[in-house]
Scaffold this motif. Structure first.
Motif, PDB file in Angstrom:
ATOM      1  N   PHE A  64       7.432  -6.892   5.909  1.00  0.00           N
ATOM      2  CA  PHE A  64       8.386  -6.468   4.725  1.00  0.00           C
ATOM      3  C   PHE A  64       9.722  -7.347   5.152  1.00  0.00           C
ATOM      4  O   PHE A  64      10.034  -7.749   6.519  1.00  0.00           O
ATOM      5  CB  PHE A  64       8.710  -5.082   5.136  1.00  0.00           C
ATOM      6  CG  PHE A  64       9.880  -4.379   4.427  1.00  0.00           C
ATOM      7  CD1 PHE A  64       9.921  -4.188   3.258  1.00  0.00           C
ATOM      8  CD2 PHE A  64      11.122  -3.917   4.908  1.00  0.00           C
ATOM      9  CE1 PHE A  64      11.070  -3.817   2.429  1.00  0.00           C
ATOM     10  CE2 PHE A  64      11.833  -3.309   4.333  1.00  0.00           C
ATOM     11  CZ  PHE A  64      11.828  -3.206   3.016  1.00  0.00           C
ATOM     12  N   SER A 101      10.574  -4.077  -4.442  1.00  0.00           N
ATOM     13  CA  SER A 101       9.481  -3.803  -3.506  1.00  0.00           C
ATOM     14  C   SER A 101       9.249  -2.504  -3.633  1.00  0.00           C
ATOM     15  O   SER A 101      10.106  -1.664  -3.627  1.00  0.00           O
ATOM     16  CB  SER A 101      10.010  -4.444  -2.053  1.00  0.00           C
ATOM     17  OG  SER A 101       9.028  -3.769  -1.016  1.00  0.00           O
ATOM     18  N   GLY A 104       4.645  -1.635   0.019  1.00  0.00           N
ATOM     19  CA  GLY A 104       3.208  -1.274   0.282  1.00  0.00           C
ATOM     20  C   GLY A 104       2.393  -0.801  -0.779  1.00  0.00           C
ATOM     21  O   GLY A 104       1.127  -0.756  -0.613  1.00  0.00           O
ATOM     22  N   ASP A 105       2.960  -0.301  -1.919  1.00  0.00           N
ATOM     23  CA  ASP A 105       2.224   0.393  -3.044  1.00  0.00           C
ATOM     24  C   ASP A 105       1.790  -0.572  -3.925  1.00  0.00           C
ATOM     25  O   ASP A 105       0.591  -0.790  -3.729  1.00  0.00           O
ATOM     26  CB  ASP A 105       3.153   1.387  -3.602  1.00  0.00           C
ATOM     27  CG  ASP A 105       2.257   2.178  -4.652  1.00  0.00           C
ATOM     28  OD1 ASP A 105       1.229   2.089  -4.882  1.00  0.00           O
ATOM     29  OD2 ASP A 105       2.989   3.003  -5.390  1.00  0.00           O
ATOM     30  N   GLU A 107       2.065  -3.824  -4.044  1.00  0.00           N
ATOM     31  CA  GLU A 107       1.991  -5.109  -3.709  1.00  0.00           C
ATOM     32  C   GLU A 107       0.448  -5.301  -3.476  1.00  0.00           C
ATOM     33  O   GLU A 107       0.003  -6.521  -3.336  1.00  0.00           O
ATOM     34  CB  GLU A 107       2.648  -4.880  -2.010  1.00  0.00           C
ATOM     35  CG  GLU A 107       3.975  -5.062  -2.091  1.00  0.00           C
ATOM     36  CD  GLU A 107       4.964  -3.894  -2.617  1.00  0.00           C
ATOM     37  OE1 GLU A 107       5.952  -3.877  -2.495  1.00  0.00           O
ATOM     38  OE2 GLU A 107       4.246  -2.824  -2.787  1.00  0.00           O
ATOM     39  N   MET A 133       3.647  -4.889   6.879  1.00  0.00           N
ATOM     40  CA  MET A 133       3.462  -4.376   5.774  1.00  0.00           C
ATOM     41  C   MET A 133       2.347  -4.791   5.006  1.00  0.00           C
ATOM     42  O   MET A 133       1.539  -4.260   4.529  1.00  0.00           O
ATOM     43  CB  MET A 133       4.791  -4.318   4.829  1.00  0.00           C
ATOM     44  CG  MET A 133       4.437  -3.850   3.316  1.00  0.00           C
ATOM     45  SD  MET A 133       5.964  -3.889   2.227  1.00  0.00           S
ATOM     46  CE  MET A 133       5.578  -5.858   1.860  1.00  0.00           C
ATOM     47  N   SER A 136      -1.055  -3.405   6.007  1.00  0.00           N
ATOM     48  CA  SER A 136      -1.317  -2.452   5.335  1.00  0.00           C
ATOM     49  C   SER A 136      -1.946  -2.713   3.904  1.00  0.00           C
ATOM     50  O   SER A 136      -3.073  -1.977   3.355  1.00  0.00           O
ATOM     51  CB  SER A 136      -0.272  -1.296   5.111  1.00  0.00           C
ATOM     52  OG  SER A 136       0.604  -1.630   4.153  1.00  0.00           O
ATOM     53  N   VAL A 137      -1.446  -3.507   3.351  1.00  0.00           N
ATOM     54  CA  VAL A 137      -1.719  -3.992   2.010  1.00  0.00           C
ATOM     55  C   VAL A 137      -3.182  -4.727   2.174  1.00  0.00           C
ATOM     56  O   VAL A 137      -3.816  -4.573   1.131  1.00  0.00           O
ATOM     57  CB  VAL A 137      -0.774  -4.876   1.369  1.00  0.00           C
ATOM     58  CG1 VAL A 137      -1.277  -5.651   0.123  1.00  0.00           C
ATOM     59  CG2 VAL A 137       0.345  -4.400   1.075  1.00  0.00           C
ATOM     60  N   ARG A 140      -5.718  -1.763   2.204  1.00  0.00           N
ATOM     61  CA  ARG A 140      -5.871  -1.033   0.859  1.00  0.00           C
ATOM     62  C   ARG A 140      -6.410  -2.222  -0.124  1.00  0.00           C
ATOM     63  O   ARG A 140      -7.377  -1.578  -0.918  1.00  0.00           O
ATOM     64  CB  ARG A 140      -4.635  -0.623   0.450  1.00  0.00           C
ATOM     65  CG  ARG A 140      -3.938   0.456   1.346  1.00  0.00           C
ATOM     66  CD  ARG A 140      -2.787   0.995   0.956  1.00  0.00           C
ATOM     67  NE  ARG A 140      -2.722   1.374  -0.659  1.00  0.00           N
ATOM     68  CZ  ARG A 140      -2.080   1.230  -1.825  1.00  0.00           C
ATOM     69  NH1 ARG A 140      -0.995  -0.045  -1.277  1.00  0.00           N
ATOM     70  NH2 ARG A 140      -2.155   1.511  -2.816  1.00  0.00           N
ATOM     71  N   ALA A 161      -0.312  -3.757  11.689  1.00  0.00           N
ATOM     72  CA  ALA A 161      -0.212  -2.697  10.567  1.00  0.00           C
ATOM     73  C   ALA A 161       0.042  -1.471  11.265  1.00  0.00           C
ATOM     74  O   ALA A 161      -0.606  -1.011  12.345  1.00  0.00           O
ATOM     75  CB  ALA A 161      -1.509  -2.915   9.967  1.00  0.00           C
ATOM     76  N   TRP A 165       1.581   6.353   6.781  1.00  0.00           N
ATOM     77  CA  TRP A 165       2.923   6.260   6.147  1.00  0.00           C
ATOM     78  C   TRP A 165       4.135   7.101   6.853  1.00  0.00           C
ATOM     79  O   TRP A 165       3.652   8.173   7.517  1.00  0.00           O
ATOM     80  CB  TRP A 165       2.724   6.822   4.833  1.00  0.00           C
ATOM     81  CG  TRP A 165       1.837   6.179   3.747  1.00  0.00           C
ATOM     82  CD1 TRP A 165       1.008   6.538   2.982  1.00  0.00           C
ATOM     83  CD2 TRP A 165       1.565   4.426   3.691  1.00  0.00           C
ATOM     84  NE1 TRP A 165       0.328   5.649   2.220  1.00  0.00           N
ATOM     85  CE2 TRP A 165       0.709   4.314   2.871  1.00  0.00           C
ATOM     86  CE3 TRP A 165       2.058   3.233   4.421  1.00  0.00           C
ATOM     87  CZ2 TRP A 165       0.081   2.960   2.346  1.00  0.00           C
ATOM     88  CZ3 TRP A 165       1.637   2.111   4.257  1.00  0.00           C
ATOM     89  CH2 TRP A 165       0.805   1.995   3.121  1.00  0.00           C
ATOM     90  N   PRO A 209      -3.375   3.477   5.209  1.00  0.00           N
ATOM     91  CA  PRO A 209      -4.169   2.327   5.871  1.00  0.00           C
ATOM     92  C   PRO A 209      -5.306   2.944   6.539  1.00  0.00           C
ATOM     93  O   PRO A 209      -6.347   2.485   6.381  1.00  0.00           O
ATOM     94  CB  PRO A 209      -3.209   1.676   6.759  1.00  0.00           C
ATOM     95  CG  PRO A 209      -1.722   1.891   6.103  1.00  0.00           C
ATOM     96  CD  PRO A 209      -1.909   3.150   5.560  1.00  0.00           C
TER      97      PRO A 209
END
Length: 280
Positions: A64, A101, A104-105, A107, A133, A136-137, A140, A161, A165, A209
């Motif tokens: 981020f 931004s 993290g969703d 993205e 961030m 975490s991406v 997912r 990571a 959340w 995550p």
């Protein structure tokens, strides 16, 4: 912040492999323009991939307030490029990418576009590494793109990571939440960190995550975390590693994300990504 379908990613217009650095704008599945950079492998003995094609590619997902051109990201790219070609990019709302931004969703769509671009350049083996961030991406993304040949990844490394959340257990994370949720914080994000942040809450809340980890197997997974991380204490990586098949590296004295990862660690991560294969 609204979740959207994490499905097909449009092809890049670039079709042939390039021998020099290349910049382009990709289109995520929801139409957001994503700036991306391709750096070829710099190893003198760079080996070809399967069937004599290009070798592997590492896709780098920054943290981020980062971007493809931040010094720590470029340093990571230079180190990774000793082992493989590298695709770096700026998440939406960061750098020269469009959009806002969503922390993290959406993205995941940006990362999927970068992975698909690496494959369009001829790389059959594509692996991902994400920081904070970005960590975490990549988790997912690996959980939600198992079936798609162009969007999937062959190995995943998540560095620094979060496991869950809305974590506010440290002072740095409380500052991040202020930056994201308050109008004044978003102004600081825009003008102080060149990061443009969405104003809406997640609806629905995306897969966390730790919920993503069990869905990643059989793709090899590496969790890397510093024991002096000021953002996320070590219960986060331990929770991630316990959620599914994964290797855990707890790095003594390391702080947070790409800024704290030295060249030796980056080289070890690259080596692991290149060598990792699903368990028999």
């Amino acid at each position: 912040m609204s979740s959207v379908s994490e499905g097909r990613i449009p092809d890049s217009a670039v079709r042939s492999i390039t021998r020099g650095p290349l910049r382009t704008t990709l289109r995520a599945d929801d139409g957001v323009g994503i700036e991306a950079v391709y750096d070829p492998c710099t190893a003198d003995d760079a080996a070809g991939g399967e069937a004599g094609g290009p070798g592997p590619a590492i896709v780098v997902a920054h943290g981020f307030t980062g971007s493809a051109d931040r010094p720590a990201v470029r340093r990571a790219v230079r180190t990774f490029a000793r082992y493989a070609a590298v695709v770096s990019f700026s998440f939406r709302g960061h750098g020269r990418s469009g959009g806002l931004s969503t922390v993290g969703d959406r993205e995941v769509l940006d990362l999927a576009a970068a992975v698909a671009w690496a494959r369009s350049l001829g790389h059959r083996r594509v692996v991902t590494v994400g920081f904070s961030m970005g960590g975490s991406v990549v988790l997912r993304h690996a959980a939600t793109h198992q079936g798609g040949a162009r969007g999937r990844t062959e190995a995943v490394a998540a560095v620094s990571a979060p496991a869950r959340w809305y974590y506010r257990g440290t002072a740095p994370m409380r500052r991040v939440h202020w930056l994201v949720t308050r109008p004044t914080g978003r102004l600081v994000g825009r003008f102080g960190f060149a990061t443009r942040i969405h104003t809406e809450d997640w609806d629905p809340v995306p897969l966390s995550p730790v919920e993503a980890v069990p869905l990643i197997a059989p793709t090899p997974l590496l969790i890397v975390h510093g024991d002096r991380d000021p953002y996320f204490p070590v219960d986060h990586p331990r929770m991630l590693a316990a959620a599914g098949p994964a290797q855990l590296w707890l790095e003594p004295g390391m702080g947070h994300a790409e800024n704290a990862a030295d060249d030796e660690l980056l080289g070890r991560i690259a080596g692991w990504l290149i060598a990792a294969r699903p368990a028999a």
